[in-house]
Design an enzyme around this catalytic site. Structure first.
Site, PDB file in Angstrom:
ATOM      1  N   GLU A  77     149.571  58.029 109.933  1.00  0.00           N
ATOM      2  CA  GLU A  77     150.657  57.122 110.272  1.00  0.00           C
ATOM      3  C   GLU A  77     151.800  57.910 110.905  1.00  0.00           C
ATOM      4  OE1 GLU A  77     151.645  54.308 107.150  1.00  0.00           O
ATOM      5  OE2 GLU A  77     149.525  54.187 106.633  1.00  0.00           O
TER       6      GLU A  77
ATOM      7  N   GLY B 245     152.709  61.502  99.822  1.00  0.00           N
ATOM      8  CA  GLY B 245     152.634  60.072  99.510  1.00  0.00           C
ATOM      9  C   GLY B 245     151.660  59.433 100.476  1.00  0.00           C
TER      10      GLY B 245
ATOM     11  N   CYS C 281     146.683  56.739 101.110  1.00  0.00           N
ATOM     12  CA  CYS C 281     145.295  57.220 101.056  1.00  0.00           C
ATOM     13  C   CYS C 281     145.019  58.489 100.261  1.00  0.00           C
ATOM     14  CB  CYS C 281     144.768  57.372 102.474  1.00  0.00           C
ATOM     15  SG  CYS C 281     144.617  55.744 103.255  1.00  0.00           S
TER      16      CYS C 281
HETATM   17  P1  NAD Z   1     146.025  47.523 105.092  1.00  0.00           P
HETATM   18  O1  NAD Z   1     146.214  47.030 103.707  1.00  0.00           O
HETATM   19  O2  NAD Z   1     147.215  47.790 105.946  1.00  0.00           O
HETATM   20  O3  NAD Z   1     145.129  46.473 105.895  1.00  0.00           O
HETATM   21  C1  NAD Z   1     143.965  45.896 105.410  1.00  0.00           C
HETATM   22  C2  NAD Z   1     143.943  44.429 105.848  1.00  0.00           C
HETATM   23  O4  NAD Z   1     142.676  43.854 105.498  1.00  0.00           O
HETATM   24  C3  NAD Z   1     145.003  43.562 105.158  1.00  0.00           C
HETATM   25  O5  NAD Z   1     145.848  42.972 106.136  1.00  0.00           O
HETATM   26  C4  NAD Z   1     144.191  42.517 104.392  1.00  0.00           C
HETATM   27  O6  NAD Z   1     144.806  41.232 104.364  1.00  0.00           O
HETATM   28  C5  NAD Z   1     142.904  42.489 105.196  1.00  0.00           C
HETATM   29  N1  NAD Z   1     141.749  41.939 104.466  1.00  0.00           N
HETATM   30  C6  NAD Z   1     141.333  42.210 103.208  1.00  0.00           C
HETATM   31  N2  NAD Z   1     140.223  41.509 102.922  1.00  0.00           N
HETATM   32  C7  NAD Z   1     139.915  40.777 104.021  1.00  0.00           C
HETATM   33  C8  NAD Z   1     138.882  39.863 104.347  1.00  0.00           C
HETATM   34  N3  NAD Z   1     137.912  39.556 103.463  1.00  0.00           N
HETATM   35  N4  NAD Z   1     138.888  39.290 105.564  1.00  0.00           N
HETATM   36  C9  NAD Z   1     139.861  39.583 106.454  1.00  0.00           C
HETATM   37  N5  NAD Z   1     140.863  40.445 106.218  1.00  0.00           N
HETATM   38  C10 NAD Z   1     140.897  41.042 105.002  1.00  0.00           C
HETATM   39  O7  NAD Z   1     145.123  48.807 104.995  1.00  0.00           O
HETATM   40  P2  NAD Z   1     145.037  50.020 106.050  1.00  0.00           P
HETATM   41  O8  NAD Z   1     146.131  50.993 105.787  1.00  0.00           O
HETATM   42  O9  NAD Z   1     144.860  49.468 107.416  1.00  0.00           O
HETATM   43  O10 NAD Z   1     143.689  50.707 105.559  1.00  0.00           O
HETATM   44  C11 NAD Z   1     142.437  50.107 105.774  1.00  0.00           C
HETATM   45  C12 NAD Z   1     141.349  51.114 105.447  1.00  0.00           C
HETATM   46  O11 NAD Z   1     141.460  52.228 106.339  1.00  0.00           O
HETATM   47  C13 NAD Z   1     141.423  51.701 104.048  1.00  0.00           C
HETATM   48  O12 NAD Z   1     140.118  51.927 103.588  1.00  0.00           O
HETATM   49  C14 NAD Z   1     142.126  53.021 104.252  1.00  0.00           C
HETATM   50  O13 NAD Z   1     141.758  53.977 103.275  1.00  0.00           O
HETATM   51  C15 NAD Z   1     141.616  53.443 105.605  1.00  0.00           C
HETATM   52  N6  NAD Z   1     142.505  54.315 106.372  1.00  0.00           N
HETATM   53  C16 NAD Z   1     143.838  54.087 106.401  1.00  0.00           C
HETATM   54  C17 NAD Z   1     144.663  54.894 107.190  1.00  0.00           C
HETATM   55  C18 NAD Z   1     146.155  54.674 107.280  1.00  0.00           C
HETATM   56  O14 NAD Z   1     146.817  55.476 107.916  1.00  0.00           O
HETATM   57  N7  NAD Z   1     146.720  53.643 106.696  1.00  0.00           N
HETATM   58  C19 NAD Z   1     144.094  55.923 107.957  1.00  0.00           C
HETATM   59  C20 NAD Z   1     142.722  56.127 107.905  1.00  0.00           C
HETATM   60  C21 NAD Z   1     141.929  55.306 107.111  1.00  0.00           C
HETATM   61  C1  UGA Z   2     146.539  61.121 106.170  1.00  0.00           C
HETATM   62  C2  UGA Z   2     145.664  62.056 107.023  1.00  0.00           C
HETATM   63  O1  UGA Z   2     146.508  63.021 107.648  1.00  0.00           O
HETATM   64  C3  UGA Z   2     144.898  61.266 108.083  1.00  0.00           C
HETATM   65  O2  UGA Z   2     144.008  62.152 108.790  1.00  0.00           O
HETATM   66  C4  UGA Z   2     144.078  60.169 107.406  1.00  0.00           C
HETATM   67  O3  UGA Z   2     143.403  59.385 108.368  1.00  0.00           O
HETATM   68  C5  UGA Z   2     145.013  59.286 106.600  1.00  0.00           C
HETATM   69  O4  UGA Z   2     145.721  60.096 105.621  1.00  0.00           O
HETATM   70  C6  UGA Z   2     144.312  58.225 105.827  1.00  0.00           C
HETATM   71  O5  UGA Z   2     143.133  58.317 105.551  1.00  0.00           O
HETATM   72  O6  UGA Z   2     145.050  57.282 105.476  1.00  0.00           O
HETATM   73  P1  UGA Z   2     148.907  59.976 106.448  1.00  0.00           P
HETATM   74  O7  UGA Z   2     148.795  59.746 104.984  1.00  0.00           O
HETATM   75  O8  UGA Z   2     149.244  58.835 107.315  1.00  0.00           O
HETATM   76  O9  UGA Z   2     147.515  60.565 107.027  1.00  0.00           O
HETATM   77  O10 UGA Z   2     149.999  61.106 106.726  1.00  0.00           O
HETATM   78  P2  UGA Z   2     149.994  62.702 106.609  1.00  0.00           P
HETATM   79  O11 UGA Z   2     150.644  63.256 107.809  1.00  0.00           O
HETATM   80  O12 UGA Z   2     148.684  63.234 106.251  1.00  0.00           O
HETATM   81  O13 UGA Z   2     150.997  62.946 105.393  1.00  0.00           O
HETATM   82  C7  UGA Z   2     150.646  62.596 104.066  1.00  0.00           C
HETATM   83  C8  UGA Z   2     151.725  63.042 103.116  1.00  0.00           C
HETATM   84  O14 UGA Z   2     151.739  64.456 102.989  1.00  0.00           O
HETATM   85  C9  UGA Z   2     153.139  62.650 103.537  1.00  0.00           C
HETATM   86  O15 UGA Z   2     153.855  62.209 102.420  1.00  0.00           O
HETATM   87  C10 UGA Z   2     153.712  63.934 104.094  1.00  0.00           C
HETATM   88  O16 UGA Z   2     155.101  63.990 104.014  1.00  0.00           O
HETATM   89  C11 UGA Z   2     153.046  64.952 103.199  1.00  0.00           C
HETATM   90  N1  UGA Z   2     152.955  66.294 103.820  1.00  0.00           N
HETATM   91  C12 UGA Z   2     152.161  66.484 104.905  1.00  0.00           C
HETATM   92  C13 UGA Z   2     153.658  67.345 103.268  1.00  0.00           C
HETATM   93  O17 UGA Z   2     154.379  67.180 102.250  1.00  0.00           O
HETATM   94  N2  UGA Z   2     153.551  68.589 103.831  1.00  0.00           N
HETATM   95  C14 UGA Z   2     152.771  68.813 104.926  1.00  0.00           C
HETATM   96  O18 UGA Z   2     152.714  69.979 105.394  1.00  0.00           O
HETATM   97  C15 UGA Z   2     152.064  67.728 105.474  1.00  0.00           C
END
Ligand code: NAD
Ligand code: UGA
Length: 458
Positions: free
Chosen positions: A164, A272, A275
């Site tokens: 993010e 934080g 994930c």
């Molecule tokens: P999110 O909560 O932002 O979005 C998930 C969406 O799915 C929600 O809007 C929810 O309403 C919808 N949903 C749930 N059940 C549903 C259904 N049956 N039909 C239609 N919609 C439905 O979650 P996210 O952050 O986008 O994460 C999604 C997945 O990707 C997770 O497994 C997470 O671990 C993974 N992921 C997240 C990030 C990230 O940066 N947030 C990065 C890599 C991977």
């Molecule tokens: C992380 C991974 O970096 C992504 O590759 C992965 O796709 C994603 O999780 C996911 O699966 O959701 P994200 O959680 O969005 O991405 O952000 P990061 O940049 O990884 O930071 C995670 C946390 O670690 C933050 O709170 C950040 O402040 C902290 N952080 C990161 C530190 O405290 N020190 C660092 O050197 C790096």
């Protein structure tokens, strides 16, 4: 332009929205539709105020929305109408029953598979984009193949590695795209379809393929390794504070070794985000499930150090401010879990606020993007918490300022002005080590960084 492929994504969240916007942007001849059970989320994706803040996302959504990118609520129609379906629903930690607080809650993924099965009238490629425990694809396959007939479903794993705050950059220029498939003719054909989508903008040598199980597991392991680095450097920050070593100097020296590398070595108040914690818990649960207790314990400690770091931070504040925070006004600059996002899920700022309120402090929170989420997260909290947009107004009349998110904006504030408006002695706790500590000390602050000697006037 003639439409060549019809792609659906189920789940319009932080991953579904941006990743599909990128496909639509790079493949103008593909129609990409994103659906969600949450109608407000879909309305927000169709509005001027997108539900997710990501630098650069507005531009690509505006370019494609209504042309080849659509956000829709009619999930069943869309399942019928599309050939390639990404599943990007949430996979939170289970909060009930067996595996509570450890295992991934797979109910949303399973419901999606059943919905696909119920509504599909032609063969589909179903792609796991959500982060899932290894072997989830087997359950998906079992559900999808439970209806006898001519329709076939090929399940692929294509985990998302974007972070993010840098989602658009990461999606546009990924280190790698991972595609896991079955080694069957159907599985390999499905894999080739997905490779064709990514090769529109990702060099072929960065698209890697593997078995489905390796792909599912690699995603958990990648997050565990990243989190482990943060916990490793944070653990050493505690030792630095005892020994007069400086954590940034140590991180620099260590990170210049090419075998180690310099990224993810920034000490702070702990990681934080939605994930890292849930994925490590998931990994720990899997290891325990397979009887690998020592392996589970090893990864569990990454989480333990993360909690330790934020507890340490609050204890440091309490002891430095003469052992009591009761009715002291404390300004928190930054509530998002990292810079450039409005996301506050698992933000260390949430835990720190709770602890400060428990010490009867009055807390004022400021953040350029996350105040709405912060207010929602803290809505049930009993205590005096205020939300103020302007960081200068937030800090005025406070006893202490805490930097909890590494927003660039906070590097550039006028700390002289902030110091003048505060109650003296003024305390500054830099939980992200982003300020010029010597300069802040010269202004008059008592400065407490992470993993380095405090600079105090006492
Ligand atoms: P999110 O909560 O932002 O979005 C998930 C969406 O799915 C929600 O809007 C929810 O309403 C919808 N949903 C749930 N059940 C549903 C259904 N049956 N039909 C239609 N919609 C439905 O979650 P996210 O952050 O986008 O994460 C999604 C997945 O990707 C997770 O497994 C997470 O671990 C993974 N992921 C997240 C990030 C990230 O940066 N947030 C990065 C890599 C991977
Ligand atoms: C992380 C991974 O970096 C992504 O590759 C992965 O796709 C994603 O999780 C996911 O699966 O959701 P994200 O959680 O969005 O991405 O952000 P990061 O940049 O990884 O930071 C995670 C946390 O670690 C933050 O709170 C950040 O402040 C902290 N952080 C990161 C530190 O405290 N020190 C660092 O050197 C790096």
């Amino acid at each position: 332009m003639a439409i060549r492929k019809k792609i659906l994504c189920i789940g319009a969240g932080y991953v579904g929205g941006p990743s599909m916007a990128m496909i639509a942007h790079k493949c103008p001849d593909y129609r990409v539709t994103v659906v969600d059970i949450n109608p407000e989320r879909i309305d927000a994706w169709n509005s001027e105020q997108l539900p997710v803040f990501e630098p650069g996302l507005d531009t690509i959504v505006k370019k494609t929305r209504g042309k080849n990118l659509f956000f829709r609520k009619d999930i069943e129609n869309q399942i019928r109408d599309n050939d390639i379906i990404f599943v990007s629903v949430n996979t939170p930690t289970k909060s009930y029953g067996a595996g509570a607080h450890m295992a991934a809650d797979l109910q949303y993924v399973e419901k999606t598979a059943r919905q696909i099965l119920k509504n599909a009238q032609s063969s589909k490629i179903v792609i796991e984009k959500s982060t899932l425990p290894v072997k989830t694809a087997l359950a998906m396959e079992k559900i999808l193949s439970s209806r006898k007939g001519k329709i076939r479903f090929d399940v692929l794993s294509n985990p998302e590695f974007m972070a993010e705050g840098t989602a658009v950059k990461d999606l546009e220029n990924p280190d790698r795209v991972l595609i896991g498939s079955r080694e069957t003719p159907g599985g390999l054909k499905a894999r080739d379809h997905l490779i064709k989508i990514y090769t529109r903008w990702v060099p072929l040598n960065r698209i890697i393929t593997s078995s489905i199980w390796s792909s599912e597991l690699s995603k958990l392991v990648a997050n565990a390794f990243l989190a482990q680095r943060v916990s490793s450097i944070n653990s050493i920050s505690a030792l630095c504070e005892k020994t007069d070593a400086d954590i940034d100097e140590v991180a620099r020296a260590v990170g210049m070794d090419k075998r180690i590398g310099d990224r993810f070595l920034k000490a702070g108040i702990g990681f934080g985000g939605s994930c890292f914690k849930k994925d490590i818990l998931n990994l720990v649960y899997l290891c325990n499930h397979y009887g690998l207790r020592d392996v589970a314990a090893y990864w569990e400690n990454v989480l333990r150090i993360n909690e330790y770091q934020r507890e340490r931070f609050v204890n440091h504040i309490l002891h430095s401010m003469f052992g009591t925070l009761s009715e002291k006004k404390i300004c928190i600059l930054g509530f998002a879990f990292k810079a450039d996002t409005g996301d506050t899920r698992e933000s260390p700022a949430f835990y720190i606020t709770q602890k400060l309120v428990a010490e009867q402090a009055d807390v004022v929170i400021s953040d350029p993007r996350a105040l709405k989420n912060a207010a929602a997260d803290l809505s049930g909290i009993k205590g005096n918490v205020k939300f103020v947009d302007d960081p200068y107004r937030a800090a005025a009349d406070c006893h202490a300022v805490l930097i909890l998110t590494d927003w660039d904006l906070y590097r550039r504030l006028d700390y002289r002005k902030i110091y003048r408006s505060m109650i003296k002695p003024a305390f500054l706790f830099d939980g992200r080590n982003i300020l010029d500590h010597q300069q802040c000390f010269s202004i008059g602050f008592n400065v407490y960084p992470i993993g380095k000697r405090a600079l105090t006037h006492f």
